[in-house]
Design a protein around this motif. Structure first.
Motif, PDB file in Angstrom:
ATOM      1  N   SER A  16      -6.190  10.401 -24.834  1.00 23.18           N
ATOM      2  CA  SER A  16      -5.689  10.207 -23.465  1.00 23.18           C
ATOM      3  C   SER A  16      -6.603  10.891 -22.466  1.00 23.18           C
ATOM      4  N   VAL A  17      -7.002  12.121 -22.781  1.00 15.04           N
ATOM      5  CA  VAL A  17      -7.866  12.874 -21.853  1.00 15.04           C
ATOM      6  C   VAL A  17      -9.238  12.198 -21.750  1.00 15.04           C
ATOM      7  N   ILE A  18      -9.799  11.793 -22.890  1.00 16.49           N
ATOM      8  CA  ILE A  18     -11.099  11.093 -22.876  1.00 16.49           C
ATOM      9  C   ILE A  18     -10.981   9.809 -22.041  1.00 16.49           C
ATOM     10  N   GLY A  19      -9.912   9.053 -22.302  1.00 16.22           N
ATOM     11  CA  GLY A  19      -9.695   7.788 -21.582  1.00 16.22           C
ATOM     12  C   GLY A  19      -9.618   8.022 -20.078  1.00 16.22           C
ATOM     13  N   THR A  20      -8.848   9.028 -19.668  1.00 21.05           N
ATOM     14  CA  THR A  20      -8.670   9.284 -18.234  1.00 21.05           C
ATOM     15  C   THR A  20      -9.988   9.722 -17.600  1.00 21.05           C
ATOM     16  N   LEU A  21     -10.704  10.628 -18.271  1.00 20.95           N
ATOM     17  CA  LEU A  21     -11.963  11.130 -17.699  1.00 20.95           C
ATOM     18  C   LEU A  21     -12.998  10.013 -17.581  1.00 20.95           C
ATOM     19  N   ILE A  22     -13.093   9.187 -18.618  1.00 14.93           N
ATOM     20  CA  ILE A  22     -14.069   8.091 -18.562  1.00 14.93           C
ATOM     21  C   ILE A  22     -13.648   7.054 -17.526  1.00 14.93           C
ATOM     22  N   GLY A  23     -12.349   6.820 -17.451  1.00 15.40           N
ATOM     23  CA  GLY A  23     -11.846   5.899 -16.425  1.00 15.40           C
ATOM     24  C   GLY A  23     -12.203   6.381 -15.029  1.00 15.40           C
ATOM     25  N   ALA A  24     -12.210   7.710 -14.849  1.00 22.83           N
ATOM     26  CA  ALA A  24     -12.484   8.279 -13.521  1.00 22.83           C
ATOM     27  C   ALA A  24     -13.955   8.151 -13.123  1.00 22.83           C
ATOM     28  N   LEU A  25     -14.833   7.888 -14.098  1.00 20.78           N
ATOM     29  CA  LEU A  25     -16.247   7.688 -13.756  1.00 20.78           C
ATOM     30  C   LEU A  25     -16.394   6.300 -13.155  1.00 20.78           C
ATOM     31  N   PRO A  26     -16.947   6.214 -11.951  1.00 14.11           N
ATOM     32  CA  PRO A  26     -17.090   4.883 -11.359  1.00 14.11           C
ATOM     33  C   PRO A  26     -17.920   3.972 -12.250  1.00 14.11           C
ATOM     34  N   GLY A  27     -17.395   2.791 -12.498  1.00 11.90           N
ATOM     35  CA  GLY A  27     -18.129   1.815 -13.305  1.00 11.90           C
ATOM     36  C   GLY A  27     -17.740   1.801 -14.763  1.00 11.90           C
ATOM     37  N   ALA A  28     -17.205   2.931 -15.254  1.00 13.32           N
ATOM     38  CA  ALA A  28     -16.809   2.955 -16.666  1.00 13.32           C
ATOM     39  C   ALA A  28     -15.320   2.673 -16.755  1.00 13.32           C
ATOM     40  N   GLY A  29     -14.957   1.558 -17.262  1.00 13.25           N
ATOM     41  CA  GLY A  29     -13.552   1.184 -17.309  1.00 13.25           C
ATOM     42  C   GLY A  29     -12.928   1.400 -18.672  1.00 13.25           C
ATOM     43  N   ALA A  30     -11.839   0.655 -18.919  1.00 16.84           N
ATOM     44  CA  ALA A  30     -11.040   0.821 -20.131  1.00 16.84           C
ATOM     45  C   ALA A  30     -11.827   0.486 -21.404  1.00 16.84           C
ATOM     46  N   ASP A  31     -12.775  -0.463 -21.311  1.00 19.42           N
ATOM     47  CA  ASP A  31     -13.500  -0.854 -22.530  1.00 19.42           C
ATOM     48  C   ASP A  31     -14.377   0.282 -23.043  1.00 19.42           C
ATOM     49  N   ILE A  32     -15.110   0.922 -22.125  1.00 19.88           N
ATOM     50  CA  ILE A  32     -15.979   2.026 -22.550  1.00 19.88           C
ATOM     51  C   ILE A  32     -15.115   3.191 -23.044  1.00 19.88           C
ATOM     52  N   ALA A  33     -14.008   3.445 -22.334  1.00 22.07           N
ATOM     53  CA  ALA A  33     -13.100   4.532 -22.730  1.00 22.07           C
ATOM     54  C   ALA A  33     -12.628   4.335 -24.169  1.00 22.07           C
ATOM     55  N   ALA A  34     -12.275   3.105 -24.509  1.00 21.95           N
ATOM     56  CA  ALA A  34     -11.759   2.821 -25.853  1.00 21.95           C
ATOM     57  C   ALA A  34     -12.826   3.088 -26.918  1.00 21.95           C
ATOM     58  N   TRP A  35     -14.060   2.674 -26.655  1.00 22.83           N
ATOM     59  CA  TRP A  35     -15.133   2.880 -27.638  1.00 22.83           C
ATOM     60  C   TRP A  35     -15.460   4.360 -27.802  1.00 22.83           C
ATOM     61  N   VAL A  36     -15.521   5.075 -26.678  1.00 21.84           N
ATOM     62  CA  VAL A  36     -15.840   6.510 -26.761  1.00 21.84           C
ATOM     63  C   VAL A  36     -14.726   7.245 -27.511  1.00 21.84           C
ATOM     64  N   ALA A  37     -13.478   6.913 -27.207  1.00 25.26           N
ATOM     65  CA  ALA A  37     -12.347   7.576 -27.874  1.00 25.26           C
ATOM     66  C   ALA A  37     -12.366   7.277 -29.372  1.00 25.26           C
ATOM     67  N   TYR A  38     -12.727   6.041 -29.717  1.00 28.48           N
ATOM     68  CA  TYR A  38     -12.812   5.658 -31.129  1.00 28.48           C
ATOM     69  C   TYR A  38     -13.891   6.480 -31.839  1.00 28.48           C
ATOM     70  N   GLY A  39     -15.064   6.564 -31.196  1.00 32.73           N
ATOM     71  CA  GLY A  39     -16.169   7.332 -31.771  1.00 32.73           C
ATOM     72  C   GLY A  39     -15.814   8.795 -31.930  1.00 32.73           C
ATOM     73  N   MET A  40     -15.153   9.337 -30.921  1.00 32.21           N
ATOM     74  CA  MET A  40     -14.768  10.750 -30.932  1.00 32.21           C
ATOM     75  C   MET A  40     -13.722  10.998 -32.026  1.00 32.21           C
ATOM     76  N   ALA A  41     -12.778  10.048 -32.174  1.00 25.38           N
ATOM     77  CA  ALA A  41     -11.735  10.190 -33.196  1.00 25.38           C
ATOM     78  C   ALA A  41     -12.366  10.208 -34.589  1.00 25.38           C
ATOM     79  N   LYS A  42     -13.372   9.370 -34.778  1.00 27.02           N
ATOM     80  CA  LYS A  42     -14.059   9.304 -36.077  1.00 27.02           C
ATOM     81  C   LYS A  42     -14.782  10.632 -36.358  1.00 27.02           C
ATOM     82  N   LYS A  43     -15.408  11.170 -35.301  1.00 27.49           N
ATOM     83  CA  LYS A  43     -16.146  12.419 -35.460  1.00 27.49           C
ATOM     84  C   LYS A  43     -15.219  13.583 -35.805  1.00 27.49           C
ATOM     85  N   THR A  44     -14.023  13.594 -35.191  1.00 27.30           N
ATOM     86  CA  THR A  44     -13.128  14.742 -35.366  1.00 27.30           C
ATOM     87  C   THR A  44     -12.117  14.519 -36.502  1.00 27.30           C
ATOM     88  N   SER A  45     -12.169  13.355 -37.130  1.00 29.45           N
ATOM     89  CA  SER A  45     -11.186  13.048 -38.174  1.00 29.45           C
ATOM     90  C   SER A  45     -11.527  13.761 -39.494  1.00 29.45           C
TER      91      SER A  45
END
Lengths: 167, 493
Positions: B255-284
């Motif tokens: 949620s925090v990653i999604g919100t922060l990435i969403g707040a970057l102009p130009g980076a929407g929900a699609d980029i947020a989803a990929w970054v969160a997925y990558g981060m989840a894999k790294k921390t899993s």
């Protein structure tokens, strides 16, 4: 080493479009009034000129990039244009564009109801809907839009020739 | 409490819920995006009070982003680009017969992610707004340019094509009367062009008509999906509670990653989803399970893509800089309502801001209910004739554009930009920077030129004020990051 012949590709075309747009801007802006530099008042040409300059840089980069990476892109030849009309689905897309042009040209003269109905009918028939299906949905959407925009939001939709019959 | 009661009125609720239903419908259709759903609805919102229009836009975006996950899970086709990452493990779970569990988990996480995103928006926005009050023309110039440039750099494809798209939008924004002198630029004597290019027909063309043309030219399927595959779609919530309990940290992190990435102009929900997925894999603890039907692989992207929607509203409301193409439309709509997004909106239109926040929170509860019904209705959606859906979208786009100013000229713009959008996508030029350029163009030009008048033509104050300097350096870094990274990689090889 033999030099490979120049082959135009999509990256070149993007670059050429950028340069063409810049050329148009820079040919028009000299006719704009000048600003007053001593008080920092820039004229109306200042911002468009700045953008045209950025576009020139983009265009030059695209031309260089297209040439450097030519093997990654298929060259644009006469066959490219011939292929644009080969596929049935692509021809349908062009036809839809033509229908829209017709819609724009006839909208005021024929009026909202007739133009919308005819446009939808042709659109649906071309996309393979059956006659009855096309007729039904053309009527359905025309009615829905008429009530939504014309009645609920009270937007004035042109009556066209139907004005003579009181519609 | 007053804010809640003020939005729970029939005249707001009915259009709000109808818009959310439309969001489910459009989002679940592969090829049609959440931006397109918003573009379709905006012409209707101009004939309603601001809060009704904004509730419709908020509602439609939340449901469309979730609904994109339905075909992603059951058909392996993302309904919207924001569901790209949801395909990986959602579809794998479906193949293992756990599709109903995956979609139930998806819906619950979307709701939770959306709620956390909105809560962060509510908490952070007023603080940022009071900070933004110190900004002058110099800072706003850099901020708008920064937002726009980020959209060009972050969007998919090459940075140069993002820059071309952005500059194209900025050039288009110069058509019409000059803001300082009133001189008509590039209008060629046309009264329509003299008043400038309205962003709504451009947006409807770029995101609506171009999508229709693309859809027609690419496929000849009669139905939207294969009804046989999706004939038994349902949600199974039985073990959702325990799975979410085990993944509390992941939900919060995404949620925090999604919100922060969403707040970057130009980076929407699609980029947020990929970054969160990558981060989840790294921390899993079990990264090897990702891509094979992992529950964590479903939770992370679906939580993040809805959380990003709350995030995109932060720069939009606080600075007047859109976070993505949806909030770009929202900004345009707010301006047409006579509201000027920026820090002052928190003082001048405090009640409306509270109503927007309330609508955003309540929309999450509606999403849970409508999302569930949407899953049930999915089979029906996919039996709908594709040609009828395309005809409906086309005619709503055309008449929606006409309704703005009762002008056939605007319908012409829809067609022109529909064709342009289609061609741009064919040569992989991203569309969002173009629309952001058109919307932010006047803001950038105005602040640059007024700043220059203030300094009698001296550019130095654009660089020597602390916040301006910070933004300027950030801008340079954004553009240098990619080439420098490539250079270092080349040298290492």
């Amino acid at each position: 080493m033999t030099k490979k012949p120049f082959r135009l590709n999509q990256e070149h075309v993007i670059g050429l479009v950028c340069l063409a747009v810049s050329a148009i801007i820079l040919s028009i802006t000299p006719t704009f009034p000048k600003g007053k530099a001593n008080i920092g008042l820039t004229g109306p040409a200042f911002f468009p000129d700045l953008l045209a300059f950025v576009f020139i840089l983009c265009g030059v980069y695209q031309l260089w990039y297209g040439t450097k990476n030519a093997p990654s892109y298929s060259p644009i030849t006469l066959d490219t244009f011939r292929n644009l009309f080969k596929k049935k689905e692509t021809r349908t897309a062009y036809l839809i564009i033509l229908f829209m042009v017709g819609f724009i040209l006839l909208f005021d003269a024929l009026g909202f109801l007739l133009t919308t109905f005819l446009f939808l009918l042709l659109f649906l028939l071309r996309l393979g809907a059956s006659r009855w299906q096309s007729l039904f949905y053309a009527l359905f959407f025309t009615t829905i839009i008429y009530f939504l925009f014309g009645w609920l939001f009270t937007i004035s939709l042109p009556s066209g020739i139907l004005a003579y019959v009181g519609l | 409490m007053d804010a809640i009661l003020s939005v729970l009125r029939v005249e707001i609720l009915i259009p709000w819920l109808l818009a959310m239903v439309l969001g489910i419908f459009v989002g679940a259709m592969p090829g049609l995006t959440a931006t397109m759903a918003v573009a379709l609805i905006v012409p209707l919102t101009f004939h309603t009070p601001p809060i009704v229009g904004l509730a419709m836009i908020l509602g439609v975006s939340f449901t469309a982003i979730f609904a994109g996950d339905i075909p992603a899970t059951f058909l392996r086709v993302p309904g919207t680009p924001a569901s790209g990452a949801a395909v990986l493990d959602g579809y794998e779970m479906n193949k293992q017969g756990k599709g109903p569990l995956a979609i139930a988990l998806d819906l619950t996480c979307s709701t939770l992610g959306g709620t956390i995103g909105v809560l962060i928006l509510i908490t952070i926005s007023p603080i940022l707004a009071s900070f933004a009050l110190q900004f002058t023309h110099f800072e706003y110039f850099w901020l708008a340019l920064l937002g726009l440039s980020m959209s060009a750099v972050i969007t998919k494809g090459s940075t140069m094509k993002g820059l071309i798209s952005m500059t194209g939008g900025l050039i288009l924004s110069t058509i019409g009367l000059d803001i300082s002198t009133g001189y008509p630029r590039f209008s060629f004597g046309s009264t329509y062009l003299m008043s400038g290019i309205n962003f709504i027909p451009v947006m409807i063309g770029l995101f609506g008509i171009s999508e229709v043309l693309r859809s027609i030219s690419l496929t000849s399927h009669d139905q939207l999906g294969d009804a046989a595959i999706v004939s038994n779609v349902k949600a199974d919530f039985r073990s959702v509670g325990s799975i979410m309990g085990r993944n509390k940290r992941l939900i919060l992190q995404s949620s925090v990653i999604g919100t922060l990435i969403g707040a970057l102009p130009g980076a929407g929900a699609d980029i947020a989803a990929w970054v969160a997925y990558g981060m989840a894999k790294k921390t899993s603890k079990t990264p090897e399970k990702f891509g094979t039907g992992s529950e964590e692989g479903v939770i992370a992207p679906t939580t993040a893509n809805n959380a990003a929607l709350g995030g995109t509203w932060i720069p939009a409301l606080v600075f007047g800089i859109p976070g993505d193409s949806i909030t770009a439309i929202v900004l345009g709509a707010m301006m047409m309502y006579g509201l000027k997004p920026g820090p002052l909106v928190f003082q001048g239109s405090r009640d409306l801001v509270n109503q927007i926040f309330t609508v955003a929170v309540i929309s999450q509860f509606f999403l849970l209910i409508l999302g569930y019904l949407g899953i049930r209705a999915f089979t029906w959606f996919f039996k709908f004739p594709r040609n009828v859906v395309l005809a409906g979208i086309t005619i709503f786009s055309i008449i929606g554009a006409y309704a703005l100013r009762s002008s056939v000229f605007d319908v012409g713009l829809v067609l022109v930009f529909g064709i342009l959008g289609y061609l741009m996508e064919r040569v992989t030029i991203p569309l969002p920077p173009f629309i952001l350029g058109l919307i932010l163009g006047p803001m950038i030009e105005e602040n640059l030129r007024i700043g220059l008048v203030k300094t009698s033509g001296n550019f130095w104050p654009f660089f020597n004020r602390p916040i301006s300097a910070f933004f300027a350096i950030l801008l340079v870094l954004i553009f240098l990051y990619e080439p420098v990274k490539l250079l270092i990689q080349k040298k290492r090889k």
